[in-house]
Design a protein around this motif. Structure first.
Motif, PDB file in Angstrom:
ATOM      1  N   HIS A  70      -4.004   2.448   2.921  1.00  0.00           N
ATOM      2  CA  HIS A  70      -3.198   1.868   4.229  1.00  0.00           C
ATOM      3  C   HIS A  70      -1.683   1.345   4.110  1.00  0.00           C
ATOM      4  CE1 HIS A  70      -7.092  -0.608   6.183  1.00  0.00           C
ATOM      5  NE2 HIS A  70      -8.016  -0.121   4.694  1.00  0.00           N
ATOM      6  N   ALA A  71      -1.545   2.091   3.418  1.00  0.00           N
ATOM      7  CA  ALA A  71       0.288   2.476   3.377  1.00  0.00           C
ATOM      8  C   ALA A  71       1.099   3.017   4.281  1.00  0.00           C
ATOM      9  CB  ALA A  71       0.725   3.631   2.037  1.00  0.00           C
ATOM     10  N   GLU A  72       0.677   3.733   5.204  1.00  0.00           N
ATOM     11  CA  GLU A  72       1.380   3.693   6.165  1.00  0.00           C
ATOM     12  C   GLU A  72       1.774   2.390   7.475  1.00  0.00           C
ATOM     13  OE1 GLU A  72       4.185   5.882   8.422  1.00  0.00           O
ATOM     14  OE2 GLU A  72       2.958   6.192   6.815  1.00  0.00           O
ATOM     15  N   ASP A  73       0.551   1.209   7.265  1.00  0.00           N
ATOM     16  CA  ASP A  73      -0.018   0.479   8.174  1.00  0.00           C
ATOM     17  C   ASP A  73       1.037  -0.958   7.808  1.00  0.00           C
ATOM     18  OD1 ASP A  73      -1.582   1.328  10.288  1.00  0.00           O
ATOM     19  OD2 ASP A  73      -3.634   0.596   9.431  1.00  0.00           O
ATOM     20  N   LEU A  74       0.326  -0.609   5.972  1.00  0.00           N
ATOM     21  CA  LEU A  74       1.539  -1.983   5.466  1.00  0.00           C
ATOM     22  C   LEU A  74       3.383  -1.424   5.415  1.00  0.00           C
ATOM     23  CD1 LEU A  74       1.981  -4.175   3.239  1.00  0.00           C
ATOM     24  CD2 LEU A  74       1.780  -2.310   1.267  1.00  0.00           C
ATOM     25  N   LEU A  75       3.677  -0.309   5.546  1.00  0.00           N
ATOM     26  CA  LEU A  75       4.877   0.052   5.944  1.00  0.00           C
ATOM     27  C   LEU A  75       5.744  -0.213   7.192  1.00  0.00           C
ATOM     28  CD1 LEU A  75       7.358   1.326   4.320  1.00  0.00           C
ATOM     29  CD2 LEU A  75       6.856   3.323   5.014  1.00  0.00           C
ATOM     30  N   PHE A 103       5.436   6.422  -1.148  1.00  0.00           N
ATOM     31  CA  PHE A 103       5.716   4.638  -0.481  1.00  0.00           C
ATOM     32  C   PHE A 103       6.327   3.940  -1.486  1.00  0.00           C
ATOM     33  CE2 PHE A 103       4.286   0.510  -0.507  1.00  0.00           C
ATOM     34  CZ  PHE A 103       3.915   0.816   0.401  1.00  0.00           C
ATOM     35  N   LEU A 104       6.675   4.229  -2.676  1.00  0.00           N
ATOM     36  CA  LEU A 104       8.318   3.273  -3.013  1.00  0.00           C
ATOM     37  C   LEU A 104       9.255   3.948  -2.658  1.00  0.00           C
ATOM     38  CD1 LEU A 104       9.408   1.644  -5.753  1.00  0.00           C
ATOM     39  CD2 LEU A 104       8.949   3.530  -6.888  1.00  0.00           C
ATOM     40  N   ARG A 105       9.189   5.372  -2.317  1.00  0.00           N
ATOM     41  CA  ARG A 105      11.055   5.594  -1.718  1.00  0.00           C
ATOM     42  C   ARG A 105      10.791   4.974  -0.834  1.00  0.00           C
ATOM     43  NH1 ARG A 105      11.755  10.030   1.777  1.00  0.00           N
ATOM     44  NH2 ARG A 105       9.528  10.476   1.496  1.00  0.00           N
ATOM     45  N   ARG A 106       9.626   4.881   0.303  1.00  0.00           N
ATOM     46  CA  ARG A 106      10.331   4.794   1.831  1.00  0.00           C
ATOM     47  C   ARG A 106      10.137   3.120   1.560  1.00  0.00           C
ATOM     48  NH1 ARG A 106       5.064   7.288   5.103  1.00  0.00           N
ATOM     49  NH2 ARG A 106       6.335   6.182   6.451  1.00  0.00           N
ATOM     50  N   TRP A 107       9.703   2.599   0.922  1.00  0.00           N
ATOM     51  CA  TRP A 107       9.651   1.248   1.088  1.00  0.00           C
ATOM     52  C   TRP A 107      10.728   0.636   0.677  1.00  0.00           C
ATOM     53  CZ3 TRP A 107       5.784  -2.636   2.272  1.00  0.00           C
ATOM     54  CH2 TRP A 107       6.161  -3.611   2.139  1.00  0.00           C
ATOM     55  N   TYR A 108      11.706   0.931  -0.049  1.00  0.00           N
ATOM     56  CA  TYR A 108      12.947  -0.194  -0.532  1.00  0.00           C
ATOM     57  C   TYR A 108      13.472   1.105   0.382  1.00  0.00           C
ATOM     58  CZ  TYR A 108      10.743  -2.423  -4.082  1.00  0.00           C
ATOM     59  OH  TYR A 108      10.273  -3.428  -5.070  1.00  0.00           O
ATOM     60  N   ALA A 109      14.072   1.946   1.307  1.00  0.00           N
ATOM     61  CA  ALA A 109      14.537   3.285   2.046  1.00  0.00           C
ATOM     62  C   ALA A 109      14.365   2.024   3.251  1.00  0.00           C
ATOM     63  CB  ALA A 109      14.347   4.453   2.304  1.00  0.00           C
TER      64      ALA A 109
END
Length: 245
Positions: A70-75, A103-109
């Motif tokens: 569900h990482a994409e939905d979370l982001l 996911f870490l890279r995309r989240w903090y971006a």
């Protein structure tokens, strides 16, 4: 640890819960029982983030664990404001380190809020120890993800406290941080120590909303893109101040 774990359950009250978002194949009854027996707090699984958000009105989330599927939905839902865990600690539960690193890279971006990470392929006692840290509001970032921080460009603050020598011995801010108010300086120092917004609010006796407002203001005043960059500037200024002595 038993006294601490009993305190977790007693202090949160009967409505508090650890929420799992994911397939029952990974978060079945045994996982729920492990949480409930170890920490004395209710565990609940949801099929989706929106289902968890809908149920939140009747529950006080303490920890929200979102499966990597569900990482994409979370982001996307977090970035759009459609999913907000409130004062709960939020973490990605993962089995594939490459998925977690991406996911870490995309989240903090895209976001300036902190998020923890919970590996699912570790021994039970290790897993429970990491959950314990998350329940106490700590940002857990496993070593296998920390190793990639330099390549991420915009990485989150370290989960561990910096060495005591890294903090201003006088309690005064480094010269480059003078535009900040005293309260903003206090918030930044606590961020640099790896504290979550919830812990900062408790430490300073203010609301989480006020903490977020201070973070927004200090980021703007320091002319940096987010809180992570503000922390980097904080330590950079401290090093320069130390070298000048």
């Amino acid at each position: 640890m038993q006294e601490i774990d009993t305190f977790i359950g007693d202090s949160l009250g009967g409505d508090a819960e650890v929420s799992f978002i994911g397939n029952p194949l990974f978060y079945g009854p045994q996982v729920i029982r492990n949480i409930e027996s170890e920490f004395g707090i209710r565990g609940q699984r949801y099929d989706s983030l929106l289902a968890a958000a809908k149920a939140r009105s009747g529950s006080a989330f303490q920890l929200v664990l979102v499966d990597q599927m569900h990482a994409e939905d979370l982001l996307e839902l977090s970035a759009s404001g459609r999913f907000d865990p409130g004062m709960a600690t939020l973490a990605l539960a993962y089995r594939d380190a490459d998925v977690a690193r991406n996911f870490l890279r995309r989240w903090y971006a895209r976001l300036d809020t902190t998020i923890g990470f919970l590996p699912m392929n570790v021994a039970l006692e290790v897993w429970l120890s990491l959950v314990r840290l998350l329940l106490h509001g700590q940002v857990v970032l496993p070593d296998e993800l920390v190793a990639s921080r330099a390549a991420l460009g915009d990485a989150p603050p370290a989960a561990k406290d910096p060495p005591p020598c890294a903090l201003p011995p006088t309690g005064l801010p480094p010269t480059g941080l003078k535009p900040l108010t005293l309260r903003e300086q206090e918030v930044l120092e606590l961020i640099a120590r790896g504290e979550s917004n919830k812990r900062i609010a408790a430490e300073l006796d203010i609301t989480v909303h006020t903490v977020k407002l201070h973070v927004h203001n200090l980021v703007r005043k320091l002319d940096v893109p987010n809180r992570t960059a503000a922390v980097s500037l904080y330590f950079e200024q401290q090093q320069q101040q130390g070298s000048a002595r």
